[in-house]
Design a protein around this motif. Structure first.
Motif, PDB file in Angstrom:
ATOM      1  N   ASP A 195       8.035  -5.088  -3.839  1.00 43.08           N
ATOM      2  CA  ASP A 195       7.869  -6.079  -2.767  1.00 43.08           C
ATOM      3  C   ASP A 195       7.780  -7.462  -3.411  1.00 43.08           C
ATOM      4  O   ASP A 195       6.749  -7.829  -3.982  1.00 43.08           O
ATOM      5  CB  ASP A 195       6.600  -5.768  -1.963  1.00 43.08           C
ATOM      6  CG  ASP A 195       6.430  -6.670  -0.740  1.00 43.08           C
ATOM      7  OD1 ASP A 195       7.217  -7.627  -0.596  1.00 43.08           O
ATOM      8  OD2 ASP A 195       5.516  -6.419   0.055  1.00 43.08           O
ATOM      9  N   CYS A 232       4.909 -10.534  -2.040  1.00 40.95           N
ATOM     10  CA  CYS A 232       4.127  -9.566  -1.259  1.00 40.95           C
ATOM     11  C   CYS A 232       3.026 -10.205  -0.432  1.00 40.95           C
ATOM     12  O   CYS A 232       2.476  -9.575   0.479  1.00 40.95           O
ATOM     13  CB  CYS A 232       3.538  -8.507  -2.180  1.00 40.95           C
ATOM     14  SG  CYS A 232       2.321  -9.143  -3.370  1.00 40.95           S
ATOM     15  N   MET A 244       2.920  -3.880   1.856  1.00 37.89           N
ATOM     16  CA  MET A 244       2.612  -2.885   0.835  1.00 37.89           C
ATOM     17  C   MET A 244       1.718  -1.800   1.407  1.00 37.89           C
ATOM     18  O   MET A 244       1.896  -0.611   1.118  1.00 37.89           O
ATOM     19  CB  MET A 244       1.919  -3.552  -0.358  1.00 37.89           C
ATOM     20  CG  MET A 244       2.786  -4.470  -1.194  1.00 37.89           C
ATOM     21  SD  MET A 244       1.845  -5.167  -2.587  1.00 37.89           S
ATOM     22  CE  MET A 244       1.468  -3.702  -3.557  1.00 37.89           C
ATOM     23  N   SER A 289       2.908   2.006   1.284  1.00 39.52           N
ATOM     24  CA  SER A 289       2.158   2.947   0.444  1.00 39.52           C
ATOM     25  C   SER A 289       1.496   4.012   1.323  1.00 39.52           C
ATOM     26  O   SER A 289       1.357   5.163   0.900  1.00 39.52           O
ATOM     27  CB  SER A 289       1.110   2.210  -0.394  1.00 39.52           C
ATOM     28  OG  SER A 289       0.153   1.568   0.424  1.00 39.52           O
ATOM     29  N   VAL A 291       4.206   1.434  -4.592  1.00 38.64           N
ATOM     30  CA  VAL A 291       4.642   0.069  -4.318  1.00 38.64           C
ATOM     31  C   VAL A 291       4.086  -0.910  -5.350  1.00 38.64           C
ATOM     32  O   VAL A 291       2.887  -0.914  -5.646  1.00 38.64           O
ATOM     33  CB  VAL A 291       4.218  -0.397  -2.910  1.00 38.64           C
ATOM     34  CG1 VAL A 291       4.868  -1.739  -2.578  1.00 38.64           C
ATOM     35  CG2 VAL A 291       4.607   0.639  -1.864  1.00 38.64           C
ATOM     36  N   TYR A 328      -1.254   1.341  -5.892  1.00 34.21           N
ATOM     37  CA  TYR A 328      -0.444   0.127  -5.873  1.00 34.21           C
ATOM     38  C   TYR A 328      -0.556  -0.589  -7.206  1.00 34.21           C
ATOM     39  O   TYR A 328      -1.447  -0.318  -8.017  1.00 34.21           O
ATOM     40  CB  TYR A 328      -0.898  -0.816  -4.758  1.00 34.21           C
ATOM     41  CG  TYR A 328      -2.313  -1.337  -4.950  1.00 34.21           C
ATOM     42  CD1 TYR A 328      -2.558  -2.560  -5.571  1.00 34.21           C
ATOM     43  CD2 TYR A 328      -3.416  -0.588  -4.541  1.00 34.21           C
ATOM     44  CE1 TYR A 328      -3.842  -3.023  -5.766  1.00 34.21           C
ATOM     45  CE2 TYR A 328      -4.706  -1.049  -4.731  1.00 34.21           C
ATOM     46  CZ  TYR A 328      -4.920  -2.263  -5.340  1.00 34.21           C
ATOM     47  OH  TYR A 328      -6.204  -2.720  -5.542  1.00 34.21           O
TER      48      TYR A 328
END
Length: 226
Positions: free
Chosen positions: A43, A46, A52, A56, A62, A86
């Motif tokens: 991303d 982001c 995200m 996710s 991600v 993440y």
């Protein structure tokens, strides 16, 4: 590239009515998949991590990249609380490149338009090196047919007054963000560039992208390049 200041901490309130869940479902329709498990997604830009969080939550691994410390701090808190896996990295997306290979790469919410011609060309070149064969690169851009100079003024849920003053000059859009809270006034300026889909499509083709399609935002009907 512009760095969000105090507006970062009002960003989620400003976008409180934005349908991130619906956008995630829309992306999965474009990608023709019912699950994102075992998918690696990048991303770019982001922000506070809302997209995200949605991806996710659908099983993806991600990685989020943003230049703003404030945005990344908010994203970190948001994603940590939800317990999703993440990775966050601070970098300018115009020059960001890593050695990973991603199934999907996204750049949403007009982030693309913060880049000048050189930045756009570099980003697309870097994306082509980080995406798998048959992968998807999805982004949105501000239309060159956007309405002329305008001003929005409204109150956020915490009582903060937010003003967005947009002016246009050539292929640039300038947005003055004025935040008034308990009598304290702060402001920041954002500069974005307006591109045609013809121009972006040509850059994509030069960098080896194929099956280029243009849609209205969260629309399923394909539009002509222009």
């Amino acid at each position: 590239m512009n760095d969000y200041g105090k507006f970062a901490y009002k960003y989620d309130m400003y976008f409180s009515r934005f349908d991130y869940d619906g956008l995630a479902d829309y992306l999965m329709e474009l990608w023709r998949c019912s699950s994102l498990f075992d998918n690696k997604i990048l991303d770019l830009g982001c922000g506070t991590g809302s997209m995200m969080l949605e991806l996710s939550g659908r099983g993806a691994e991600v990685t989020g990249v943003d230049i703003s410390d404030d945005m990344l701090s908010i994203a970190d808190n948001k994603l940590y609380e939800k317990g999703n896996g993440y990775l966050l990295r601070k970098a300018d997306i115009a020059s960001y490149r890593d050695n990973e290979k991603y199934d999907k790469i996204i750049c949403l919410c007009d982030t693309f338009n913060y880049l000048d011609d050189t930045g756009i060309a570099t980003l697309i070149s870097n994306v082509s090196s980080m995406i798998i064969d048959g992968g998807y690169f999805v982004f949105d851009i501000i239309s060159p047919f956007i309405k002329p100079d305008n001003k929005e003024s409204f109150f956020l849920s915490d009582g903060t007054k937010l003003e967005m003053i947009r002016t246009f000059k050539g292929k640039k859009m300038f947005t003055d963000v004025v935040i008034t809270n308990n009598g304290n006034i702060s402001s920041e300026k954002h500069e974005q560039y307006i591109y045609t889909t013809d121009y972006i499509s040509e850059l994509l083709e030069i960098n080896g992208f194929s099956a280029i399609k243009v849609y209205g935002f969260m629309r399923s009907e394909e539009r002509r390049v222009g």
